[in-house]
Motif scaffolding. Structure first.
Motif, PDB file in Angstrom:
ATOM      1  N   ASP A 319       0.818  -1.206   0.000  1.00 22.92           N
ATOM      2  CA  ASP A 319       0.000   0.000   0.000  1.00 22.92           C
ATOM      3  C   ASP A 319       0.859   1.266   0.000  1.00 22.92           C
ATOM      4  N   LEU A 320       1.810   1.333   0.923  1.00 17.29           N
ATOM      5  CA  LEU A 320       2.551   2.589   1.093  1.00 17.29           C
ATOM      6  C   LEU A 320       3.803   2.668   0.218  1.00 17.29           C
ATOM      7  N   ALA A 321       4.443   1.518  -0.013  1.00 19.96           N
ATOM      8  CA  ALA A 321       5.722   1.555  -0.725  1.00 19.96           C
ATOM      9  C   ALA A 321       5.612   0.998  -2.143  1.00 19.96           C
ATOM     10  N   ARG A 322       4.467   0.459  -2.489  1.00 19.56           N
ATOM     11  CA  ARG A 322       4.193  -0.097  -3.825  1.00 19.56           C
ATOM     12  C   ARG A 322       5.283  -1.069  -4.272  1.00 19.56           C
ATOM     13  N   ILE A 323       5.668  -1.934  -3.359  1.00 17.12           N
ATOM     14  CA  ILE A 323       6.593  -3.015  -3.719  1.00 17.12           C
ATOM     15  C   ILE A 323       5.814  -4.325  -3.590  1.00 17.12           C
ATOM     16  N   PRO A 324       5.858  -5.165  -4.626  1.00 15.62           N
ATOM     17  CA  PRO A 324       5.163  -6.454  -4.506  1.00 15.62           C
ATOM     18  C   PRO A 324       5.791  -7.289  -3.390  1.00 15.62           C
ATOM     19  N   VAL A 325       4.947  -7.874  -2.573  1.00 13.74           N
ATOM     20  CA  VAL A 325       5.450  -8.642  -1.430  1.00 13.74           C
ATOM     21  C   VAL A 325       4.842 -10.045  -1.458  1.00 13.74           C
ATOM     22  N   GLU A 326       5.686 -11.031  -1.179  1.00 16.22           N
ATOM     23  CA  GLU A 326       5.157 -12.379  -0.962  1.00 16.22           C
ATOM     24  C   GLU A 326       5.500 -12.766   0.466  1.00 16.22           C
ATOM     25  N   MET A 416       7.091   1.318  10.004  1.00 13.88           N
ATOM     26  CA  MET A 416       8.150   2.320   9.785  1.00 13.88           C
ATOM     27  C   MET A 416       8.863   2.080   8.455  1.00 13.88           C
ATOM     28  N   MET A 417       9.124   0.814   8.153  1.00 19.46           N
ATOM     29  CA  MET A 417       9.804   0.518   6.877  1.00 19.46           C
ATOM     30  C   MET A 417       8.962   0.986   5.698  1.00 19.46           C
ATOM     31  N   ALA A 418       7.657   0.688   5.769  1.00 18.69           N
ATOM     32  CA  ALA A 418       6.773   1.037   4.653  1.00 18.69           C
ATOM     33  C   ALA A 418       6.689   2.555   4.479  1.00 18.69           C
ATOM     34  N   ILE A 419       6.588   3.275   5.599  1.00 25.36           N
ATOM     35  CA  ILE A 419       6.528   4.742   5.492  1.00 25.36           C
ATOM     36  C   ILE A 419       7.854   5.274   4.942  1.00 25.36           C
ATOM     37  N   MET A 420       8.946   4.699   5.455  1.00 27.63           N
ATOM     38  CA  MET A 420      10.261   5.172   5.010  1.00 27.63           C
ATOM     39  C   MET A 420      10.437   4.963   3.501  1.00 27.63           C
ATOM     40  N   ILE A 421      10.100   3.783   3.028  1.00 27.67           N
ATOM     41  CA  ILE A 421      10.297   3.499   1.593  1.00 27.67           C
ATOM     42  C   ILE A 421       9.331   4.354   0.758  1.00 27.67           C
ATOM     43  N   GLU A 424      10.665   7.854   0.607  1.00 30.58           N
ATOM     44  CA  GLU A 424      11.864   7.921  -0.250  1.00 30.58           C
ATOM     45  C   GLU A 424      11.489   7.856  -1.723  1.00 30.58           C
ATOM     46  N   LYS A 425      10.476   7.048  -2.028  1.00 30.65           N
ATOM     47  CA  LYS A 425      10.082   6.891  -3.432  1.00 30.65           C
ATOM     48  C   LYS A 425       9.172   8.019  -3.903  1.00 30.65           C
ATOM     49  N   GLY A 426       8.842   8.911  -2.987  1.00 29.52           N
ATOM     50  CA  GLY A 426       7.972  10.032  -3.354  1.00 29.52           C
ATOM     51  C   GLY A 426       6.512   9.623  -3.484  1.00 29.52           C
ATOM     52  N   LEU A 427       6.173   8.442  -2.952  1.00 28.61           N
ATOM     53  CA  LEU A 427       4.786   7.977  -3.066  1.00 28.61           C
ATOM     54  C   LEU A 427       3.899   8.585  -1.977  1.00 28.61           C
ATOM     55  N   LEU A 428       4.529   8.913  -0.868  1.00 30.45           N
ATOM     56  CA  LEU A 428       3.787   9.556   0.221  1.00 30.45           C
ATOM     57  C   LEU A 428       4.240  11.001   0.266  1.00 30.45           C
ATOM     58  N   ASP A 429       3.305  11.925   0.116  1.00 27.93           N
ATOM     59  CA  ASP A 429       3.755  13.316   0.216  1.00 27.93           C
ATOM     60  C   ASP A 429       4.013  13.644   1.688  1.00 27.93           C
ATOM     61  N   LYS A 430       4.593  14.802   1.900  1.00 25.55           N
ATOM     62  CA  LYS A 430       5.026  15.174   3.255  1.00 25.55           C
ATOM     63  C   LYS A 430       3.858  15.129   4.245  1.00 25.55           C
TER      64      LYS A 430
END
Ligand code: G6P
Length: 611
Positions: A319-326, A416-421, A424-430
Motif C-alpha cells: 500500500d505505502l511503498a508499492r513493492i510487490p510482497v510475498e 516504519m519501513m513502509a513509510i520510510m520506503i 523515499e520513493k515520493g509515493l507519500l507526500d510530506k
C-alpha cells in the motif's frame, strides 16, 4: 526448544542451574534434569516441570561447583524420566545435555549397538554420549579430542554441554545451529541457550558460532573449531536487566507482556521516528537503503505469529511503498525450490531469532544471492547475525510462549519501513507521511485506552469460555489480525479457532455457524467497512454470536452485534496494532478460566530450534 544451562566456578552450581532452568522453561517443559559433578557425576531428572525436579532433589546432596541442567521439549522419545536429560554414556564417563536433533542417530546407534553398547533411552542424545565414550575408550584420546571427533561424525543440530568424570574441572560446550551463550564471570563461567539465566551474574558474553567448541575451566576458556583451530572469542556486553525478565506482580508473563505494549511499542520506535522533521530513521538499514527502496520484490519469511506480522507487512509495503510482497512460511519456502535471486530482498521476521526453519530459509536466500534483512527481537540471536542487515524490535524479553508484544513490535517496524520506503520513493507526500508518523506516535496512548477495558474482555471471556469452536473474521489488514486472534485462542486455551478473510466465509465456514458459534469480527472503520457490516448481518441471520471490534462511536454495528469492543480511531494503515490487543486479552482470560497453563501451553515451545 529445550533449554540448557551449565556452570563451572566456585559457587554452588545447583542454585544457578535451577534458577536458570526456570528462566529457560519457556523453551520446553516436558521434563527437567540436572547433573552435578562432585567427585563423581550425579544425575537427577524427572518428567514434568522444573518445579517437580526441584521437589524431587529436595532430599539429595546438591553440593558441587560444576553442573549442567536441561529442560526438554521432546523430539526423540516420549516425555518420561528415562528420556529426560542429562544423558550419560554406558560406563558413565560422560554426561550430556543437548538441544537440537542428531539426524544420523539411528545409524550411529546401530554401529554402537554392533560394538555391544546398550542404551536405556530412546533419545538421540544418549547415542552421542556413547559415541564420545566409545571414541575415548577405544582410541585412547583426551576428553576434548573424543568430543571433537564424535561431533565430526554428527549430522544435525546441537547446542550441548558435556561433563566428564575423567576431567572433572572442565566442561565442554559445542554449537551447531542451536544457540549457546557463554557468560564470563570472575573465576566462573555460565553456559546457556540464551542470556536470560546469565544476566544476573555477568553482562559479558560470547555468542557461540556454528562448529565452535569451548573448553571451559574455572580460570580459562579456550575456543576452537571442530578442526582444532584456536579462535579469538568475540566478547560482547549485553544490555539486558534482570528486572526485564521478572513478572512484576502479574499472574502470568503473557499478561505482563500484553500490558507492556504501550511501552514496548514506544521502545520500538524511540529514536527512529522524528516528529519535527517527519522522518523515519532505521539505522540498521542505512547501508542497504538504496537496494531496499528500489527492490522489485520483497519476500517475507517467518513462522507462527511472526508470519502473521509478515502478512500485515505485505499490506503495508504494497500500500505505502508499492513493492510487490510475498509472505512465505519459512518451512515451505525452504523445501520448494523457490525462485529467488540477487535482485530480491528477503525479509526474515523472528522474535527469538533462532527458529530453525527461518534460519535455514535465510541460508537458502543468501546462497541464491538475495539481500537478506531481519526483524528480530533478541539481540545477538542467530538470525540477527546471519542476515546482511536488519532492525531490532527492542520489545524486551518475551517469556510467555504465546507471542504478544513481539507481534505489535514487528508490525511497528514494518510500518516504519513502509513509510520510510514510500516517502523515499515520493509515493507519500510530506503531509501523508507526517500524519502517519504522528498517528504511529499516538498508538501507545490508544493501547492504554484499550487496556483500560480489560474488565469487558474478562466479561466476554466468561460467556464464551466453554465453547469448542470460534471463528475470527477480518478484511484487508484485519485478516492477519483475525488469524493472530484465532492462533492466540488455540495456543493457550485449546479451543479450536479459525481465522478467515471475512468475504471468504461464504465459501465454507458459514456452514459452521449456529447458535453455539462465537464469531469475532474485526470491523473497524476502513475501506471495507460496509462489506464487513454485511458479513456481520450474514452471521446474525444464522444465529451466530457476534463479538465485534469496532472504531469508537460505531452505532451501526452496536445494533447488530452481541458484544462490541471499541478501539480508538486511528489511520486505517495502523489498525492492526490496536485491534489485536482485545483478542490477546480475550484469549488470555478464557485460558485462565479454563485452568490452562497460559505461559507454558501444552506441546508448544517459545523457540522452535528443530525443523
Ligand atoms: C513458536 C512460538 C510462536 C512464534 C513462532 C515463531 O511457535 O510458540 O509464538 O510465533 O515460534 O518464532 P519466532 O521466534 O521465529 O518469531
Amino acid at each position: 526448544m529445550c533449554g540448557i544451562i551449565g556452570y563451572i566456578g566456585n559457587r554452588k552450581a545447583y542454585p544457578v542451574l535451577i534458577k536458570g532452568l526456570k528462566r529457560l522453561e519457556y523453551r520446553g517443559y516436558d521434563s527437567a534434569g540436572i547433573a552435578l559433578l562432585n567427585g563423581r557425576t550425579a544425575i537427577y531428572k524427572k518428567k514434568g516441570k522444573v518445579s517437580e525436579l526441584e521437589e524431587y532433589v529436595k532430599e539429595v546432596d546438591t553440593s558441587g561447583t560444576v553442573g549442567i541442567g536441561h529442560t526438554r521439549w521432546a523430539t526423540h522419545g516420549e516425555p518420561n524420566d528415562l528420556n529426560a536429560h542429562p544423558h550419560h554414556s554406558e560406563k558413565g564417563l560422560f554426561t550430556i545435555i543437548h538441544n537440537g536433533i542428531i539426524e544420523n542417530y539411528a545409524d550411529l546407534k546401530q554401529s554402537l549397538t554392533d560394538q555391544g553398547i546398550s542404551f536405556y533411552s530412546e533419545t538421540d542424545t544418549e547415542v552421542l554420549a556413547n559415541l564420545i565414550e566409545y571414541i575415548y575408550t577405544t582410541q585412547k584420546v583426551s576428553v576434548e579430542i573424543a568430543v571433537r571427533l564424535a561431533l565430526q561424525k554428527v549430522i544435525g543440530a546441537y547446542g550441548l554441554v558435556v561433563l566428564s568424570n575423567e576431567e572433572p574441572d572442565m566442561v565442554i560446550a559445542a554449537r551447531r545451529s542451536s544457540p549457546l551463550v557463554i557468560g564470563l564471570g570472575d573465576g566462573e563461567y555460565f553456559i546457556a541457550s540464551d542470556a536470560t539465566p546469565i544476566v544476573e551474574y555477568t553482562d559479558r558474553v560470547i555468542y557461540m558460532n556454528n562448529n565452535d567448541v569451548a573448553l571451559i575451566k574455572r580460570d580459562e576458556l579456550v575456543l576452537k573449531n571442530l578442526a582444532n583451530d584456536i579462535l579469538e572469542p568475540d566478547i560482547q556486553t549485553i544490555d539486558l536487566g534482570i528486572s526485564e525478565i521478572e513478572k512484576h506482580g502479574y499472574d502470568h508473563f503473557m499478561l505482563k507482556e500484553i500490558f507492556e505494549q504501550p511501552r514496548s511499542i514506544q521502545d520500538t520506535f524511540r529514536g527512529r521516528i522524528k516528529l519535527d522533521t517527519n522522518e523515519i530513521r532505521l539505522g540498521g538499514l542505512y547501508a542497504v537503503k538504496d537496494q531496499l527502496v528500489h527492490a522489485k520484490r520483497i519476500v517475507i519469511i517467518a513462522c507462527g505469529t511472526s508470519w502473521h506480522a509478515g502478512l500485515v507487512g505485505e499490506y503495508l509495503l504494497e500500500d505505502l511503498a508499492r513493492i510487490p510482497v510475498e509472505v512465505e512460511y519459512a518451512s515451505e519456502f525452504r523445501y520448494r525450490n523457490p525462485m529467488i535471486g540477487p535482485e530480491d530482498v528477503v525479509l526474515a521476521i523472528s522474535q527469538s531469532g533462532e527458529t530453525a526453519d527461518t534460519l535455514a530459509a535465510i541460508q537458502l536466500a543468501r546462497d541464491a544471492g538475495a539481500l537478506v534483512l531481519g526483524i528480530c527481537n533478541v539481540a545477538g540471536s542467530s538470525i540477527s547475525r546471519e542476515t546482511h542487515a536488519g532492525v531490532y524490535t527492542h520489545a524486551g524479553p518475551e517469556i510467555g510462549v504465546a507471542s504478544t508484544k513481539a507481534f505489535t513490535a514487528q508490525v511497528t517496524v514494518l510500518t516504519m519501513m513502509a513509510i520510510m520506503i514510500g516517502s523515499e520513493k515520493g509515493l507519500l507526500d510530506k503531509k501523508r507521511s507526517a500524519t502517519l508518523i504522528r498517528e504511529l506516535n499516538e498508538i501507545p496512548d490508544k493501547i492504554e485506552k484499550i487496556l483500560e477495558q480489560n474488565e469487558i474482555f474478562r466479561h466476554i471471556a466468561a460467556i464464551y469460555k466453554d465453547v469448542t469452536n470460534a471463528l475470527y473474521l477480518g478484511r484487508g489488514v484485519s485478516f492477519p489480525v483475525a488469524l493472530e486472534g484465532a492462533l492466540k485462542l488455540k495456543e493457550i486455551s485449546y479451543i479450536h479457532a479459525e481465522g478467515y478473510p471475512a468475504a471468504e466465509m461464504k465459501h465454507g465456514p458459514i456452514a459452521l455457524i449456529d447458535e453455539q458459534m462465537p464469531v469475532v469480527f474485526i470491523a473497524t472503520h476502513d475501506k471495507s467497512y460496509d462489506k464487513i457490516v454485511s458479513n456481520i448481518q450474514e452471521v446474525k441471520a444464522r444465529k451466530g454470536n457476534v463479538i465485534a471490534i469496532v472504531t469508537q462511536g460505531d452505532e451501526t454495528i452496536r445494533k447488530m452485534a452481541d458484544h462490541v469492543i471499541e478501539i480508538p480511531k486511528t489511520d486505517e494503515v495502523l489498525l492492526a496494532i490496536p485491534s489485536v490487543i482485545p483478542l490477546q486479552l480475550i484469549a488470555y482470560h478464557i485460558a485462565v478460566m479454563r485452568g490452562c497453563n497460559v505461559d507454558q501451553p501444552r506441546n508448544l515451545a517459545k523457540s522452535v530450534t528443530v525443523e
